[in-house]
Enzyme design. Sequence first.
Site, PDB file in Angstrom:
ATOM      1  N   GLU A   1      81.973  38.548  29.726  1.00  0.00           N
ATOM      2  CA  GLU A   1      83.181  37.953  29.265  1.00  0.00           C
ATOM      3  C   GLU A   1      83.456  38.497  27.734  1.00  0.00           C
ATOM      4  O   GLU A   1      84.682  38.877  27.136  1.00  0.00           O
ATOM      5  CB  GLU A   1      83.136  36.568  29.355  1.00  0.00           C
ATOM      6  CG  GLU A   1      83.288  36.151  30.650  1.00  0.00           C
ATOM      7  CD  GLU A   1      84.664  36.503  31.346  1.00  0.00           C
ATOM      8  OE1 GLU A   1      85.648  36.452  30.630  1.00  0.00           O
ATOM      9  OE2 GLU A   1      85.138  36.560  32.646  1.00  0.00           O
TER      10      GLU A   1
ATOM     11  N   GLU B   1      97.957  35.046  40.626  1.00  0.00           N
ATOM     12  CA  GLU B   1      97.656  35.685  39.639  1.00  0.00           C
ATOM     13  C   GLU B   1      98.023  37.348  39.364  1.00  0.00           C
ATOM     14  O   GLU B   1      98.632  37.870  38.402  1.00  0.00           O
ATOM     15  CB  GLU B   1      95.992  35.544  39.219  1.00  0.00           C
ATOM     16  CG  GLU B   1      95.594  35.635  37.953  1.00  0.00           C
ATOM     17  CD  GLU B   1      94.157  35.071  37.541  1.00  0.00           C
ATOM     18  OE1 GLU B   1      93.830  34.084  38.124  1.00  0.00           O
ATOM     19  OE2 GLU B   1      93.349  35.909  37.379  1.00  0.00           O
TER      20      GLU B   1
ATOM     21  N   ASP C   1      92.924  43.264  32.201  1.00  0.00           N
ATOM     22  CA  ASP C   1      92.326  42.243  32.772  1.00  0.00           C
ATOM     23  C   ASP C   1      93.243  42.349  34.635  1.00  0.00           C
ATOM     24  O   ASP C   1      92.601  41.941  35.438  1.00  0.00           O
ATOM     25  CB  ASP C   1      93.179  40.926  32.442  1.00  0.00           C
ATOM     26  CG  ASP C   1      92.265  39.751  32.685  1.00  0.00           C
ATOM     27  OD1 ASP C   1      90.976  39.835  33.152  1.00  0.00           O
ATOM     28  OD2 ASP C   1      92.820  38.660  33.036  1.00  0.00           O
TER      29      ASP C   1
ATOM     30  N   GLU D   1      85.546  31.717  36.181  1.00  0.00           N
ATOM     31  CA  GLU D   1      86.795  30.993  35.938  1.00  0.00           C
ATOM     32  C   GLU D   1      86.765  30.010  34.535  1.00  0.00           C
ATOM     33  O   GLU D   1      87.534  29.977  34.139  1.00  0.00           O
ATOM     34  CB  GLU D   1      86.915  30.275  37.364  1.00  0.00           C
ATOM     35  CG  GLU D   1      87.216  31.073  38.509  1.00  0.00           C
ATOM     36  CD  GLU D   1      88.598  31.652  38.691  1.00  0.00           C
ATOM     37  OE1 GLU D   1      88.809  32.406  37.374  1.00  0.00           O
ATOM     38  OE2 GLU D   1      88.931  31.774  39.354  1.00  0.00           O
TER      39      GLU D   1
HETATM   40  C1  LIG Z   1      87.551  38.809  32.564  1.00  0.00           C
HETATM   41  C2  LIG Z   1      88.383  37.590  33.178  1.00  0.00           C
HETATM   42  N1  LIG Z   1      87.405  36.821  33.592  1.00  0.00           N
HETATM   43  C3  LIG Z   1      88.251  35.546  34.254  1.00  0.00           C
HETATM   44  C4  LIG Z   1      89.169  35.611  34.767  1.00  0.00           C
HETATM   45  C5  LIG Z   1      89.818  34.534  35.692  1.00  0.00           C
HETATM   46  N2  LIG Z   1      90.268  34.792  36.984  1.00  0.00           N
HETATM   47  C6  LIG Z   1      89.870  36.951  34.617  1.00  0.00           C
HETATM   48  N3  LIG Z   1      91.212  36.917  34.935  1.00  0.00           N
HETATM   49  N4  LIG Z   1      89.397  37.975  33.666  1.00  0.00           N
END
Ligand SMILES: Cc1ncc(CN)c(N)n1
Length: 227
Positions: A216, A94, A53, A146
């Site tokens: 996702e 983040e 991520d 999001e």
């Molecule tokens: C795969 C993914 N999708 C969404 C997000 C949210 N910003 C993330 N951090 N990573």
Amino acid sequence: MEGSSKDTDGGMIQTWLKKHLVNYTGATRHPFILSIREGTVDLSSFKRWMGQDYIFVRAFVPFVASVLLKAWKESDDHSDMEVILGGMAALNDEITWFKNEASKWGVPLSNVVPQRANQDYCRFLESLLSSEVEYTVAITAFWAIEAVYQESFAFCLEDGSKTPEELKETCQRWGNVSFGQYCHLLQKIANQCLEKASDDVLSKAEVALLHVLEHEVEFWNMSHGEI
Ligand SMILES: Cc1ncc(CN)c(N)n1
């Protein structure tokens, strides 16, 4: 693609979420998320997700920058830019959060190799950078990306969930109330754009939403070590 009858309350997004509920639920109630909520998550899966991520979020920044640029050029509502700029600021936090959290978990971020699903997702984001891609399509994808995290992690914090204490901070990052409000604002912007969109753009935005949901799911799948 069919589905241009507009929902009067929740707008087109609500209409699409009903129409594609199976896909949306697949992305927001993935077994990885359910395992966090049940307290049965395998910590090596969690660490794998974290490393991947971090790479994704770095690729997400230029995408959000491109949405900001499109908003500046194409939106007739000044407040859109402020919401998106707020999203960029949140991404800055983040990235810092990932660095701190990864060092706590002993996940070395400098040598994470992006897996196939991550590469595919980042390539999809890159395809949306083009100036040929309409603001309406990009903001719909942005909202969806999001919203999936918000819905997924908020589910792990609901009453009755058995999320391990050491994972609660991660769930809070995207499951907190203010991230929920931010997603709601993105949804509102997307709905306003979709309301004015041609059938051709509506169709492209719906396809983009479906692509996000597929990516996702594939992204969560990586946590199991499936390449
Ligand atoms: C795969 C993914 N999708 C969404 C997000 C949210 N910003 C993330 N951090 N990573």
